[in-house]
Design a protein around this motif. Structure first.
Motif, PDB file in Angstrom:
ATOM      1  N   CYS A 155     -13.668  10.606   9.650  1.00  0.00           N
ATOM      2  CA  CYS A 155     -13.564  11.391   8.411  1.00  0.00           C
ATOM      3  C   CYS A 155     -14.209  10.668   7.238  1.00  0.00           C
ATOM      4  CB  CYS A 155     -12.106  11.668   8.078  1.00  0.00           C
ATOM      5  SG  CYS A 155     -11.252  12.639   9.317  1.00  0.00           S
ATOM      6  N   GLY A 156     -14.519   9.413   7.395  1.00  0.00           N
ATOM      7  CA  GLY A 156     -15.167   8.675   6.312  1.00  0.00           C
ATOM      8  C   GLY A 156     -14.227   8.349   5.174  1.00  0.00           C
ATOM      9  N   ALA A 157     -12.962   8.039   5.510  1.00  0.00           N
ATOM     10  CA  ALA A 157     -11.991   7.723   4.451  1.00  0.00           C
ATOM     11  C   ALA A 157     -12.055   6.252   4.042  1.00  0.00           C
ATOM     12  CB  ALA A 157     -10.588   8.076   4.941  1.00  0.00           C
ATOM     13  N   TYR A 158     -13.157   5.608   4.302  1.00  0.00           N
ATOM     14  CA  TYR A 158     -13.232   4.147   4.142  1.00  0.00           C
ATOM     15  C   TYR A 158     -12.890   3.657   2.730  1.00  0.00           C
ATOM     16  CZ  TYR A 158     -15.529   4.143   8.684  1.00  0.00           C
ATOM     17  OH  TYR A 158     -15.805   4.309  10.014  1.00  0.00           O
ATOM     18  N   THR A 159     -13.379   4.345   1.713  1.00  0.00           N
ATOM     19  CA  THR A 159     -13.159   3.868   0.339  1.00  0.00           C
ATOM     20  C   THR A 159     -11.663   3.776   0.045  1.00  0.00           C
ATOM     21  OG1 THR A 159     -15.219   4.925  -0.281  1.00  0.00           O
ATOM     22  CG2 THR A 159     -13.753   4.307  -2.078  1.00  0.00           C
ATOM     23  N   ASN A 160     -10.924   4.811   0.430  1.00  0.00           N
ATOM     24  CA  ASN A 160      -9.490   4.811   0.138  1.00  0.00           C
ATOM     25  C   ASN A 160      -8.728   3.863   1.064  1.00  0.00           C
ATOM     26  OD1 ASN A 160     -10.400   6.716  -1.593  1.00  0.00           O
ATOM     27  ND2 ASN A 160      -9.049   8.353  -0.911  1.00  0.00           N
ATOM     28  N   ILE A 161      -9.222   3.708   2.297  1.00  0.00           N
ATOM     29  CA  ILE A 161      -8.589   2.749   3.212  1.00  0.00           C
ATOM     30  C   ILE A 161      -8.690   1.345   2.616  1.00  0.00           C
ATOM     31  CG2 ILE A 161      -8.837   1.605   5.472  1.00  0.00           C
ATOM     32  CD1 ILE A 161      -9.719   4.376   6.592  1.00  0.00           C
ATOM     33  N   VAL A 162      -9.870   0.998   2.134  1.00  0.00           N
ATOM     34  CA  VAL A 162     -10.069  -0.341   1.563  1.00  0.00           C
ATOM     35  C   VAL A 162      -9.203  -0.506   0.306  1.00  0.00           C
ATOM     36  CG1 VAL A 162     -11.762  -1.889   0.490  1.00  0.00           C
ATOM     37  CG2 VAL A 162     -12.357  -0.639   2.562  1.00  0.00           C
ATOM     38  N   SER A 163      -9.107   0.542  -0.518  1.00  0.00           N
ATOM     39  CA  SER A 163      -8.264   0.448  -1.722  1.00  0.00           C
ATOM     40  C   SER A 163      -6.811   0.201  -1.339  1.00  0.00           C
ATOM     41  CB  SER A 163      -8.318   1.745  -2.540  1.00  0.00           C
ATOM     42  OG  SER A 163      -9.621   2.045  -2.880  1.00  0.00           O
ATOM     43  N   ALA A 164      -6.347   0.885  -0.296  1.00  0.00           N
ATOM     44  CA  ALA A 164      -4.947   0.713   0.135  1.00  0.00           C
ATOM     45  C   ALA A 164      -4.713  -0.722   0.596  1.00  0.00           C
ATOM     46  CB  ALA A 164      -4.630   1.694   1.260  1.00  0.00           C
ATOM     47  N   ILE A 165      -5.645  -1.232   1.394  1.00  0.00           N
ATOM     48  CA  ILE A 165      -5.476  -2.601   1.914  1.00  0.00           C
ATOM     49  C   ILE A 165      -5.546  -3.613   0.769  1.00  0.00           C
ATOM     50  CG2 ILE A 165      -6.488  -4.360   3.421  1.00  0.00           C
ATOM     51  CD1 ILE A 165      -7.484  -2.045   5.218  1.00  0.00           C
ATOM     52  N   GLU A 166      -6.474  -3.361  -0.150  1.00  0.00           N
ATOM     53  CA  GLU A 166      -6.648  -4.264  -1.290  1.00  0.00           C
ATOM     54  C   GLU A 166      -5.361  -4.339  -2.110  1.00  0.00           C
ATOM     55  OE1 GLU A 166     -10.085  -2.953  -3.404  1.00  0.00           O
ATOM     56  OE2 GLU A 166     -10.847  -5.006  -3.556  1.00  0.00           O
ATOM     57  N   GLU A 167      -4.718  -3.209  -2.275  1.00  0.00           N
ATOM     58  CA  GLU A 167      -3.483  -3.215  -3.069  1.00  0.00           C
ATOM     59  C   GLU A 167      -2.446  -4.123  -2.423  1.00  0.00           C
ATOM     60  OE1 GLU A 167      -1.533   0.534  -4.506  1.00  0.00           O
ATOM     61  OE2 GLU A 167       0.160  -0.415  -3.459  1.00  0.00           O
ATOM     62  N   VAL A 168      -2.307  -4.018  -1.089  1.00  0.00           N
ATOM     63  CA  VAL A 168      -1.301  -4.848  -0.405  1.00  0.00           C
ATOM     64  C   VAL A 168      -1.734  -6.312  -0.417  1.00  0.00           C
ATOM     65  CG1 VAL A 168      -0.096  -5.239   1.779  1.00  0.00           C
ATOM     66  CG2 VAL A 168      -0.558  -2.902   1.000  1.00  0.00           C
ATOM     67  N   LEU A 169      -3.029  -6.544  -0.259  1.00  0.00           N
ATOM     68  CA  LEU A 169      -3.539  -7.932  -0.292  1.00  0.00           C
ATOM     69  C   LEU A 169      -3.188  -8.592  -1.617  1.00  0.00           C
ATOM     70  CD1 LEU A 169      -5.380 -10.164   0.975  1.00  0.00           C
ATOM     71  CD2 LEU A 169      -7.299  -9.049  -0.187  1.00  0.00           C
ATOM     72  N   ASN A 170      -3.252  -7.812  -2.701  1.00  0.00           N
ATOM     73  CA  ASN A 170      -3.032  -8.387  -4.029  1.00  0.00           C
ATOM     74  C   ASN A 170      -1.577  -8.352  -4.482  1.00  0.00           C
ATOM     75  OD1 ASN A 170      -5.745  -9.055  -4.360  1.00  0.00           O
ATOM     76  ND2 ASN A 170      -6.249  -6.954  -4.956  1.00  0.00           N
ATOM     77  N   GLN A 171      -0.704  -7.800  -3.626  1.00  0.00           N
ATOM     78  CA  GLN A 171       0.708  -7.798  -3.991  1.00  0.00           C
ATOM     79  C   GLN A 171       1.263  -9.210  -3.877  1.00  0.00           C
ATOM     80  OE1 GLN A 171       2.653  -5.035  -1.333  1.00  0.00           O
ATOM     81  NE2 GLN A 171       1.998  -3.251  -2.525  1.00  0.00           N
ATOM     82  N   PRO A 172       2.133  -9.588  -4.810  1.00  0.00           N
ATOM     83  CA  PRO A 172       2.753 -10.914  -4.673  1.00  0.00           C
ATOM     84  C   PRO A 172       3.618 -10.947  -3.404  1.00  0.00           C
ATOM     85  CG  PRO A 172       3.716  -9.681  -6.515  1.00  0.00           C
ATOM     86  CD  PRO A 172       2.600  -8.852  -5.966  1.00  0.00           C
ATOM     87  N   ARG A 173       3.497 -12.034  -2.646  1.00  0.00           N
ATOM     88  CA  ARG A 173       4.313 -12.148  -1.428  1.00  0.00           C
ATOM     89  C   ARG A 173       5.170 -13.385  -1.447  1.00  0.00           C
ATOM     90  NH1 ARG A 173      -0.009 -10.998   3.219  1.00  0.00           N
ATOM     91  NH2 ARG A 173      -1.466 -10.853   1.507  1.00  0.00           N
TER      92      ARG A 173
END
Ligand code: FES
Ligand code: FES
Length: 173
Positions: A155-173
């Motif tokens: 479906c070519g949802a790559y832009t939003n997939i990357v945004s979702a992952i980026e958000e979790v990557l940048n969450q404080p852990r």
């Protein structure tokens, strides 16, 4: 009443199938015993014998990532792995990541970022992203794209997939 008998062609003796064997798999924290043929892939064991259909079969040849699951925390293509090889390992599928009431942060981020369309690739994308974040190699958008490149999305949802992952990557852990 007439009956018919099917015989092996002359010169081709019927081939005896090897017997099935018992395989014990630990999936999402629960031990499951299966009676399966030795060549059963982990993907088929999950989908066809355990009804864990969240893991998807795309290509069945290791090329699309739809079948990605976590084995001992590492992402693998379950279509390329025999179930018998994973006895004793901790297998996590999309069903084991979160619950409807308590989604895994990546599941929530995929919802928040509208990171799927048909959803077929989504379980594999999410399992792969969990494994990638554990690997700790992705620091930038370009690195996320590179390290997630084994997971295709028709479906070519790559832009939003990357945004979702980026958000979790940048969450404080
Ligand atoms: S179904 Fe396993 S990589 Fe495509
Ligand atoms: S959302 Fe349809 S294949 Fe990825």
């Amino acid at each position: 009443m007439s009956t018919t008998t099917t015989q092996a062609p002359l010169g081709n003796p019927a081939i005896a199938l090897p017997p099935t064997g018992t395989v014990t798999l630990k999936i999402n924290g629960v031990e499951r015993q299966l009676e399966i043929a030795p060549w059963t892939s982990l993907l088929d064991a999950l989908r066809e014998y355990l009804d864990l259909t969240g893991t998807k079969k795309g290509c069945d040849h290791g090329q699309c990532g739809a079948c990605t699951v976590l084995v001992d925390g590492k992402r693998i293509n379950s279509c390329l792995t025999l179930a018998v090889m994973k006895e004793g390992a901790e297998i996590t599928t999309i069903e084991g990541l979160g619950t409807e009431e308590n989604l895994h942060p990546l599941q929530q981020a995929f919802v928040d970022h509208d990171a799927f369309q048909c959803g077929y690739c989504t379980p594999g994308q999410i399992c792969s992203a969990v494994g990638m974040l554990t690997e700790g190699k992705a620091k930038t958008t370009a690195e996320i794209r590179e390290l997630m490149s084994g997971n295709l999305c028709r479906c070519g949802a790559y832009t939003n997939i990357v945004s979702a992952i980026e958000e979790v990557l940048n969450q404080p852990r």
